[in-house]
Each structure stands twice: as structure tokens, then as C-alpha cells.
Design a protein around this motif. Structure first.
Motif, mmCIF file in Angstrom:
data_model
loop_
_atom_site.group_PDB
_atom_site.id
_atom_site.type_symbol
_atom_site.label_atom_id
_atom_site.label_comp_id
_atom_site.label_asym_id
_atom_site.label_seq_id
_atom_site.Cartn_x
_atom_site.Cartn_y
_atom_site.Cartn_z
ATOM 1 N N LEU A 140 47.268 62.971 48.705
ATOM 2 C CA LEU A 140 46.314 62.558 47.684
ATOM 3 C C LEU A 140 46.708 61.194 47.147
ATOM 4 O O LEU A 140 47.820 61.010 46.659
ATOM 5 N N TYR A 141 45.791 60.244 47.226
ATOM 6 C CA TYR A 141 46.037 58.912 46.670
ATOM 7 C C TYR A 141 45.147 58.738 45.449
ATOM 8 O O TYR A 141 43.915 58.784 45.545
ATOM 9 N N PHE A 142 45.765 58.531 44.276
ATOM 10 C CA PHE A 142 45.037 58.490 43.010
ATOM 11 C C PHE A 142 44.712 57.057 42.598
ATOM 12 O O PHE A 142 45.554 56.163 42.676
ATOM 13 N N HIS A 143 43.478 56.883 42.105
ATOM 14 C CA HIS A 143 43.027 55.562 41.651
ATOM 15 C C HIS A 143 42.177 55.734 40.396
ATOM 16 O O HIS A 143 41.261 56.561 40.359
ATOM 17 N N ARG A 144 42.447 54.938 39.370
ATOM 18 C CA ARG A 144 41.671 54.991 38.122
ATOM 19 C C ARG A 144 40.301 54.351 38.326
ATOM 20 O O ARG A 144 40.217 53.159 38.612
ATOM 21 N N ILE A 145 39.251 55.110 38.145
ATOM 22 C CA ILE A 145 37.901 54.535 38.255
ATOM 23 C C ILE A 145 37.630 53.637 37.048
ATOM 24 O O ILE A 145 36.699 52.812 37.068
ATOM 25 N N SER A 146 38.458 53.748 36.020
ATOM 26 C CA SER A 146 38.314 52.908 34.830
ATOM 27 C C SER A 146 38.781 51.476 35.084
ATOM 28 O O SER A 146 38.475 50.576 34.294
ATOM 29 N N ASP A 147 39.526 51.241 36.170
ATOM 30 C CA ASP A 147 39.930 49.869 36.524
ATOM 31 C C ASP A 147 38.712 49.109 37.021
ATOM 32 O O ASP A 147 38.027 49.556 37.950
ATOM 33 N N ASN A 148 38.459 47.950 36.425
ATOM 34 C CA ASN A 148 37.257 47.209 36.806
ATOM 35 C C ASN A 148 37.458 46.297 38.010
ATOM 36 O O ASN A 148 36.526 45.630 38.446
ATOM 37 N N ARG A 149 38.674 46.245 38.534
ATOM 38 C CA ARG A 149 38.891 45.445 39.745
ATOM 39 C C ARG A 149 40.100 45.980 40.505
ATOM 40 O O ARG A 149 40.970 46.625 39.937
ATOM 41 N N MET A 150 40.129 45.701 41.781
ATOM 42 C CA MET A 150 41.240 46.099 42.641
ATOM 43 C C MET A 150 42.028 44.838 42.974
ATOM 44 O O MET A 150 41.609 44.020 43.790
ATOM 45 N N ALA A 151 43.139 44.641 42.299
ATOM 46 C CA ALA A 151 43.948 43.446 42.532
ATOM 47 C C ALA A 151 45.376 43.731 42.100
ATOM 48 O O ALA A 151 45.665 44.762 41.486
ATOM 49 N N GLY A 152 46.283 42.815 42.425
ATOM 50 C CA GLY A 152 47.666 42.924 41.967
ATOM 51 C C GLY A 152 48.330 44.215 42.378
ATOM 52 O O GLY A 152 48.349 44.596 43.553
ATOM 53 N N VAL A 192 34.605 56.045 31.564
ATOM 54 C CA VAL A 192 33.612 55.051 31.980
ATOM 55 C C VAL A 192 32.219 55.678 31.977
ATOM 56 O O VAL A 192 32.058 56.896 32.084
ATOM 57 N N ASP A 193 31.216 54.825 31.852
ATOM 58 C CA ASP A 193 29.848 55.269 32.017
ATOM 59 C C ASP A 193 29.667 55.729 33.469
ATOM 60 O O ASP A 193 30.170 55.090 34.402
ATOM 61 N N LYS A 194 28.958 56.823 33.678
ATOM 62 C CA LYS A 194 28.831 57.402 35.012
ATOM 63 C C LYS A 194 28.237 56.421 36.010
ATOM 64 O O LYS A 194 28.685 56.336 37.164
ATOM 65 N N GLU A 195 27.234 55.655 35.576
ATOM 66 C CA GLU A 195 26.596 54.701 36.484
ATOM 67 C C GLU A 195 27.569 53.606 36.910
ATOM 68 O O GLU A 195 27.635 53.243 38.093
ATOM 69 N N ILE A 196 28.350 53.115 35.943
ATOM 70 C CA ILE A 196 29.352 52.087 36.261
ATOM 71 C C ILE A 196 30.415 52.668 37.186
ATOM 72 O O ILE A 196 30.843 52.025 38.158
ATOM 73 N N GLY A 197 30.846 53.898 36.911
ATOM 74 C CA GLY A 197 31.839 54.556 37.757
ATOM 75 C C GLY A 197 31.354 54.706 39.182
ATOM 76 O O GLY A 197 32.100 54.463 40.142
ATOM 77 N N ASN A 198 30.094 55.091 39.339
ATOM 78 C CA ASN A 198 29.527 55.257 40.683
ATOM 79 C C ASN A 198 29.447 53.924 41.424
ATOM 80 O O ASN A 198 29.665 53.862 42.638
ATOM 81 N N GLU A 199 29.123 52.862 40.691
ATOM 82 C CA GLU A 199 29.074 51.535 41.306
ATOM 83 C C GLU A 199 30.457 51.119 41.795
ATOM 84 O O GLU A 199 30.601 50.563 42.897
ATOM 85 N N ARG A 200 31.483 51.377 40.985
ATOM 86 C CA ARG A 200 32.854 51.035 41.378
ATOM 87 C C ARG A 200 33.297 51.873 42.570
ATOM 88 O O ARG A 200 33.985 51.374 43.469
ATOM 89 N N LEU A 201 32.899 53.136 42.595
ATOM 90 C CA LEU A 201 33.260 54.008 43.710
ATOM 91 C C LEU A 201 32.638 53.496 45.005
ATOM 92 O O LEU A 201 33.302 53.459 46.047
ATOM 93 N N GLU A 202 31.387 53.097 44.948
ATOM 94 C CA GLU A 202 30.726 52.572 46.140
ATOM 95 C C GLU A 202 31.398 51.291 46.619
ATOM 96 O O GLU A 202 31.530 51.059 47.831
ATOM 97 N N GLU A 203 31.842 50.446 45.674
ATOM 98 C CA GLU A 203 32.549 49.223 46.057
ATOM 99 C C GLU A 203 33.871 49.549 46.750
ATOM 100 O O GLU A 203 34.229 48.926 47.759
ATOM 101 N N LEU A 204 34.584 50.534 46.227
ATOM 102 C CA LEU A 204 35.835 50.958 46.854
ATOM 103 C C LEU A 204 35.587 51.465 48.275
ATOM 104 O O LEU A 204 36.314 51.120 49.214
ATOM 105 N N LYS A 205 34.561 52.288 48.430
ATOM 106 C CA LYS A 205 34.247 52.878 49.736
ATOM 107 C C LYS A 205 33.763 51.829 50.739
ATOM 108 O O LYS A 205 34.052 51.922 51.931
ATOM 109 N N ASP A 206 33.049 50.827 50.242
ATOM 110 C CA ASP A 206 32.482 49.807 51.133
ATOM 111 C C ASP A 206 33.450 48.677 51.441
ATOM 112 O O ASP A 206 33.204 47.880 52.359
ATOM 113 N N ASP A 207 34.537 48.584 50.664
ATOM 114 C CA ASP A 207 35.450 47.457 50.827
ATOM 115 C C ASP A 207 36.896 47.935 51.032
ATOM 116 O O ASP A 207 37.358 48.081 52.170
#
Length: 245
Positions: free
Chosen positions: A86-98, A129-144
Motif C-alpha cells: 500500500l502506497y499512501f498519498h494525501r489527496i489534500s496535497d495540491n501538487r506532486m513535487a519535492g 478537501v472538497d470532493k470535486e477538487i479531490g477527484n480532479e487531483r486523483l485524475e491528475e495522479l492517475k493520468d500523470d
């Protein structure tokens, strides 16, 4: 596995019913050692292994990788394989960096492509996080960032910070095939030194880059001492130096 504060220890506490004892609620990491906890999922005896993140506040990244490597090598030699990773990631993080990106890169090298089907990419902190924002971030993670891992068989899971959500995830894993990860074979079968493994090379390469960057900034700071009246530049250089981890 995952960065400090991503919810690893909290997940273990929920799944095992051990409460909040030993869970970090600040930027200081709580888990600085490998911790194995036993629980029952359905009729299966499950051992959850909690690992510190590579941004641990008490140990260096090399010490963390050594801890994980030693544990994986020892259990592999005893014939113990992994049902899931299991690899855990905070959906509350607004960017994947560092640091989160560094964690992910080392994690991918540690597992290897053949073990990606054992990996579940678990997003946490959905209540922050707002559910819509969370879903957008999840899709970005999955697509990138997670695209290659998912193509190699990894799945995703939205953890809701409840006992039910934790045990539902584990119940999906207990019946699956067990297998080793790349780091286990490199250390135990090929007798490689940690620095020679794929995960080790990834980590040491970044450390070398940081050392070079720090040396460059120190040289600029030394040159700055010969200048007068430019405190802003000196402060900026100090911030750059302190930000490198």
C-alpha cells in the motif's frame, strides 16, 4: 509506505482497532522503525507492516532505505512474501513535487515492474478537501504520476479514514497472489549492496544532486560576503540551501 503524515499509522490503527496511540499529528514523524502488527481479516491472519517515510524527521533517507531493505531481505529469506503493498498519498496535497515525488520514485524502484500488480495507491485525507477538487487531483495522479504504475497493474483506493474502509481494502488483498519485490531479489538473490540496487541508485543519485546544489549555493554565499548592502540576496540563498532535502 509513503511520506510522513500520509496516514499510514492511522490506517493500521483503524484496521487493527488499536486506537490513535502512536499516530503522529504534526510534521514530526512518529514511525521511525519498521512496525509489524497482526490482525484478522475475515478468516485470514494478516500482518500489517508500517514503514517510515523517506522524509523522516529522525533518520536520514539512507537509514530509512536500509531499515526497509534489511526487513524485506530477512523476511524474504524466511520465505515470507507480500500479499500487497500500500502506497499512501494525501489527496489534500495540491501538487506532486519535492519529497512526495522523491518517495514515489524510490518506491517504484524498490518494487520493480513485476510487483506493480501487488501495489495499491491509497489516497487519504479526503475529509480535508472538497470532493470535486479531490477527484480532479486523483485524475491528475492517475493520468500523470501514477500512469505507468497503473499500466503495470497497480490499482487505486480512496481511503475514508474509517474501520470499514480500511478492512474493505485489506479484504481485497488477502486472497491475492503473494510475491517478492525487486529489492528483495537484488539483496538476497543477487547479493548486491544497497547502493547497487535500483532503489539505492535512485536515492543516492538524488543525494549527490543535492550535495552538488548545496556546494554551489555555499560558494555563492561565500562570494556574497564580499558584497555589501545586499542582505536580501544572502537571505534568499540561505532559504534555497535550507529547502534542499
Amino acid at each position: 509506505m509513503g511520506p510522513t503524515g500520509a496516514g499510514k499509522s492511522s490506517f493500521v490503527a483503524k484496521a487493527t482497532g488499536n486506537g490513535d496511540d502512536g499516530i503522529g499529528h504534526s510534521l514530526t514523524s512518529h514511525t521511525s522503525e519498521i512496525k509489524a502488527t497482526r490482525c484478522m481479516i475475515g478468516g485470514s491472519n494478516v500482518i500489517l507492516v508500517d514503514t517510515p517515510g523517506f522524509d523522516d524527521t529522525k533518520k536520514t533517507d539512507v537509514e530509512i532505505l536500509t531499515l526497509i531493505s534489511d526487513w524485506l531481505s530477512k523476511t524474504y529469506k524466511q520465505g515470507t512474501l507480500l500479499s500487497g503493498i500500500l502506497y499512501f498519498h494525501r489527496i489534500s496535497d495540491n501538487r506532486m513535487a519535492g519529497t512526495p515525488l522523491k518517495n514515489l520514485r524510490v518506491f517504484r524502484k524498490l518494487c520493480g515492474s513485476k510487483a506493480m500488480s501487488q501495489v495499491v495507491l491509497v489516497t487519504t485525507m479526503w475529509d480535508e478537501v472538497d470532493k470535486e477538487i479531490g477527484n480532479e487531483r486523483l485524475e491528475e495522479l492517475k493520468d500523470d504520476y501514477w500512469k505507468v504504475m497503473i499500466a503495470q497493474g497497480s490499482t487505486t483506493y480512496c481511503y475514508q479514514n474509517t474501520i470499514e474502509s480500511s478492512r474493505q481494502l485489506l479484504s481485497q488483498l488477502v486472497e491475492g497472489k503473494r510475491r517478492e519485490v525487486r529489492l528483495q531479489k537484488e539483496i538476497a538473490d543477487k547479493n548486491l549492496e544497497l547502493r547497487e540496487t535500483d532503489a539505492g541508485r535512485e536515492l543516492y543519485s538524488r543525494l549527490d544532486q543535492i550535495a552538488e546544489k548545496r556546494a554551489e549555493i555555499l560558494a555563492r554565499m561565500a562570494a556574497q560576503k564580499h558584497l555589501t548592502g545586499d542582505q536580501t540576496t544572502a537571505d534568499d540563498l540561505r532559504k534555497q540551501y535550507d529547502s534542499l532535502k
